[in-house]
Design an enzyme around this catalytic site. Structure first.
Site, PDB file in Angstrom:
ATOM      1  N   GLU A 263      -0.758  -9.346  -1.015  1.00 54.42           N
ATOM      2  CA  GLU A 263      -1.955  -9.382  -0.927  1.00 54.42           C
ATOM      3  C   GLU A 263      -2.848  -9.212  -2.045  1.00 54.42           C
ATOM      4  O   GLU A 263      -3.837 -10.227  -2.423  1.00 54.42           O
ATOM      5  CB  GLU A 263      -2.528  -8.644   0.145  1.00 54.42           C
ATOM      6  CG  GLU A 263      -2.134  -8.759   1.720  1.00 54.42           C
ATOM      7  CD  GLU A 263      -2.478  -7.433   2.700  1.00 54.42           C
ATOM      8  OE1 GLU A 263      -2.121  -6.490   2.162  1.00 54.42           O
ATOM      9  OE2 GLU A 263      -3.078  -7.712   3.402  1.00 54.42           O
TER      10      GLU A 263
ATOM     11  N   GLU B 118       4.304  -5.902   6.915  1.00 52.32           N
ATOM     12  CA  GLU B 118       3.682  -4.492   7.778  1.00 52.32           C
ATOM     13  C   GLU B 118       3.973  -4.394   9.153  1.00 52.32           C
ATOM     14  O   GLU B 118       4.144  -3.458   9.693  1.00 52.32           O
ATOM     15  CB  GLU B 118       2.067  -4.977   7.590  1.00 52.32           C
ATOM     16  CG  GLU B 118       1.480  -4.827   6.426  1.00 52.32           C
ATOM     17  CD  GLU B 118       1.572  -5.823   5.345  1.00 52.32           C
ATOM     18  OE1 GLU B 118       2.391  -6.783   5.565  1.00 52.32           O
ATOM     19  OE2 GLU B 118       0.665  -5.837   4.367  1.00 52.32           O
TER      20      GLU B 118
ATOM     21  N   GLY C 178       0.643  -5.136   0.755  1.00 55.88           N
ATOM     22  CA  GLY C 178      -0.665  -5.107   0.027  1.00 55.88           C
ATOM     23  C   GLY C 178      -0.283  -5.601  -1.522  1.00 55.88           C
ATOM     24  O   GLY C 178      -1.252  -5.881  -2.225  1.00 55.88           O
TER      25      GLY C 178
ATOM     26  N   ALA D 169       0.822  -1.197   0.074  1.00 60.92           N
ATOM     27  CA  ALA D 169      -0.158   0.037  -0.029  1.00 60.92           C
ATOM     28  C   ALA D 169       0.764   1.167  -0.050  1.00 60.92           C
ATOM     29  O   ALA D 169       2.053   1.231   0.440  1.00 60.92           O
ATOM     30  CB  ALA D 169      -0.913   0.011   1.140  1.00 60.92           C
TER      31      ALA D 169
END
Ligand code: 3HC
Ligand code: NAI
Length: 698
Positions: A105, A125, A102, A63
């Site tokens: 993911e 993370e 992310g 992200a």
């Protein structure tokens, strides 16, 4: 066509390419474009399947961390990941570089994953004080099993493509061109009638996962994750993967993620992520500054620091010439380097042959002619101005033109050292931290005349030997030690005030420090502080200042190395010594220091706020470029926990008004000498601002 992705049909396969330099972070714009690309795929009758691939140096690196402090715009990443998965057309993620957070993911939302052999995948993370929040805690256990998934998420370490293949995280390794390989793979899956594999619908393999598993796992990680908030949240989220339906567990993951995101821990760790990248940006040394070629290094003095410094370069493949005063000094120095490498061999981290190869890269000499050709010379002799000047005068006479002459001094005036040479522009400080082969921090000290390309080279060298280089200016103790002294000073005064060292150490440890101040001093050697204090030429005249260091050092109680310092040692175990408190009481009486009771809160305030006040002065004087630079120094060189963000971030989060009020309170009690609030702190506290805000809007 949207900006951040492109869409192209090749052989009936839609190739969706994300292009968001430098690391393809999943920003709002990328998420929007991917959403549109998926809608297009669904409606595109010429596409039977799709490949998701990235342009540039890496697959999606996660992200976009810069967006975390802003309100999230639609589409959310979790929704996008679900949309990838829900596609009726088969989607293959094609991974190169690193698929992180992310990014992985998103790849796990795709139906199949292929990767080049050099790719790495992970959910880091935790390093940002977060848990994977886009269904990663639910998907990774389904692909790789609970234990492997936990190990990856708790350590934050990415795994290699081969490891990912074995664990079931990727299904195929592509040798050669990734794009064409992934298209061929997608075509083969289609032709072979491969099912659309939706990871959320897979069972979590729970073999060997009994009632005790998660509490045992949490116990096992406790020592390494002490104090951090996110690791336990990760364990809870994975537990939900077992105990709840996928839909409920995703909600649990969201709640746990949001708690992490709002925590001071995550704010601190995100701050450090950017601060550690910002340190290499020097306002008047542009990135385009040419660097000098460093192919050979010489180290002067093969003591504690010289040995460790040498190992750094050898480990990076750069040969080192070591100079000592005599053969005995050389034998001692080379012996300790060999011993250090032997420990690595014993632990299986190195082979005997590698040890010999490493030793073969070191040339021991006693004559300056031996270092004349070095590109970089690092002096690590005794911390004494006259000796250092003598060494630099000799280096100036013998070293080739263009060589960088560096000093590892931990406190002395670099400009005074540079002044004995005819080339002060080539002189710089490279202040390593003990043990020099392990500690990440390198304070790079810029002298009055140090040339820009010498600074740029020192920063590049730091990177090469895997250190975090932080540029600082000249003053006694530079940034780290200068700010550490007030911390030690208060610990010392508290001893005179009747507060046992073990209590102060416990409070500091519980706050998160790797070791308390007294334990650190015993480890480094009280004599080191004793000598440093004596080298501090303009130290204010205060007989109370670090009194116990002087008394104990003069008694020969130097710390761990003599079996006794502030503590007594049984092996390496520190044992409180009542005799030390008796001495402290006597000294306090002689000096008129009052015995007092203090709260734990006061202990934290006096240790930390004294340091922060000095930090404000360091900023005001321009010795550190940014508050974040100071934070990077303390988490990489002084055992401050990353979840506190460093002293200046901690101050910002505490509120500068509170810090200022506490400092004023101690000034009222102890007087102006050590506790006068720095004008910068006073001003920012009054304006309700932070150091960060000041730094960005000067
Ligand atoms: N978001 C925003 N910016 C990022 C970023 C990210 N995820 N990752 C890197 N950047 C920026 C850096 O700040 C840097 O900017 P700068 O040039 O202006 O200083 C630039 O990209 C290049 O980064 P590096 O200097 O670190 O480049 P390297 O090549 O050395 O390393 C990397 C590349 C391995 C990808 C490294 O940048 C990295 O580890 N990035 C972070 C990965 C990460 O933590 N991902 C998880 C994010 S959180 C998440 O995904 C939450 C989700 O679960 C909901
Ligand atoms: P040390 O005493 O272990 O080693 C110094 C070495 O220099 C000795 O082997 C000595 O024989 C050699 N030496 C002395 N004069 C010399 C000369 N004229 N020419 C060649 N060699 C000479 O000292 P240490 O701890 O390694 O410190 C070295 C420098 O590193 C000092 O400036 C110190 O302040 C700094 N430093 C020390 C740290 C520590 O924790 N020990 C941490 C960071 C910096």
């Amino acid at each position: 066509m949207p900006d951040k992705t492109s869409y192209e049909i090749v052989d009936g396969i839609a190739v969706i390419t994300i292009d968001n330099p430098p690391v393809n972070a999943m920003s709002t714009a990328v998420r929007k474009d991917c959403w549109a690309a998926l809608d297009k795929l669904a409606a595109d009758s010429s596409a039977q399947a799709a490949v998701l691939i990235c342009a540039g140096r890496t697959f999606i690196a996660g992200a976009d961390i810069t967006e975390f402090d802003k309100p999230i715009e639609d589409p959310w990443l979790p929704a996008l990941v679900e949309k990838f998965e829900a596609s009726d057309k088969l989607i293959v993620a094609a991974i190169h570089g690193t698929a992180l957070g992310g990014g992985l993911e998103t790849a796990m939302g795709c139906h199949y994953r292929c990767a080049v052999p050099a790719a790495r995948v992970g959910l880091p993370e935790v390093n940002l004080g977060l848990i994977p929040g886009a269904t990663g805690t639910q998907r990774l256990p389904r692909l790789a099993g609970v234990r492997k998934a936990l190990d990856m998420m708790i350590s934050g370490r990415p795994v290699s493509a081969a490891d990912a293949l074995e664990a079931g995280i990727v299904e195929k390794i592509i040798d050669g061109d990734l794009r064409s390989g992934a298209i061929t793979y997608a075509r083969a899956l289609l032709d072979g009638g491969a099912p659309i594999k939706r990871v959320s619908q897979l069972e979590v393999a729970a073999d060997g996962i009994d009632d005790e598993f998660f509490s045992e796992y949490a116990k096992g990680m406790a020592r390494k994750t002490r104090g951090f908030f996110a690791p336990a949240q990760i364990v809870k989220s994975v537990e939900a993967a077992i105990n709840e339906s996928y839909e409920d567990a995703v909600k649990t993951e969201r709640r746990l993620f949001d708690e992490c995101k709002a925590s001071t821990h995550s704010r601190s760790q995100r701050h450090l992520f950017f601060a550690e990248r910002e340190v290499s940006k020097i306002p008047d040394v542009p990135r385009t500054t040419p660097v000098r070629d460093i192919k050979s290094v010489a180290v002067i003095g093969a003591g504690t620091m010289g040995g460790g410094i040498t190992m750094n370069f050898v480990n990076a493949g750069i040969p080192v010439t070591v100079l000592e005063v005599d053969e005995a000094g050389l034998a001692r120095g080379m012996g300790s380097i060999r011993k250090n490498y032997s420990v690595a061999v014993d632990k299986g981290r190195m082979t005997e042959a590698q040890l010999e190869q490493a030793m073969g890269m070191i040339t021991p000499v006693t004559d300056y002619a031996g270092v004349a050709g070095a590109d970089l010379v690092i002096e690590a002799v005794f911390e004494n101005m006259d000796i250092k000047k003598d060494v630099f005068a000799k280096l100036d006479e013998t070293c080739k033109q263009g060589a960088i002459l560096a000093s590892n001094t931990s406190s002395l005036d670099l400009d005074e050292i540079a002044a004995v040479t005819s080339r002060p522009q080539d002189v710089i400080g490279m202040h390593f931290f003990a043990p020099a082969n392990i500690m990440k921090l390198l304070e790079i000290v810029r002298g009055r005349e140090t040339a820009a390309d010498v600074i740029a080279t020192a920063l590049a060298v730091a990177k090469k030997i895997r250190k975090t280089g932080v540029l600082v200016g000249v003053c006694f103790g530079f940034v780290g030690n200068r700010m550490f002294f007030p911390y030690i000073r208060e610990a010392q005064l508290m001893m005179l005030e009747g507060i046992p060292p073990e209590r102060v150490d416990q409070v500091a440890f519980d706050w998160g420090m790797a070791m308390g101040p007294h334990a650190v001093m015993d480890l480094s050697g009280l004599d080191v502080f004793y000598k440093l204090n004596n080298e501090w030429r303009d130290r204010p005249d205060d007989p109370v200042y670090c009194r116990m260091i002087n008394v104990l050092s003069e008694m020969g109680r130097l710390g761990q190395k003599t079996g006794a310092g502030t503590y007594r040692y049984e092996g390496r175990k520190a044992v409180p010594d009542p005799e030390v408190m008796d001495i402290a009481r006597r000294e306090a009486q002689a000096l008129g220091v009052q015995q007092i009771e203090v709260s734990d809160e006061e202990i934290v305030e006096r240790l930390l706020f004294s340091m922060i006040n000095e930090g404000a002065r360091v900023l005001e004087e321009g010795i550190a470029i940014r508050p974040g630079d100071i934070d990077v120094i303390f988490v990489n060189g002084y055992g401050m926990p990353r979840y506190r963000g460093g002293p200046m971030k901690y101050a910002d989060m505490t509120g500068l008004d509170k810090v200022y009020a506490a400092i004023s309170k101690y000034r009222d009690r102890y007087g102006d000498l050590w506790w006068t609030p720095t004008p910068l702190l006073e001003r920012l506290a009054g304006e309700g601002r932070t150091f960060q805000d000041w730094s960005e809007n000067r």
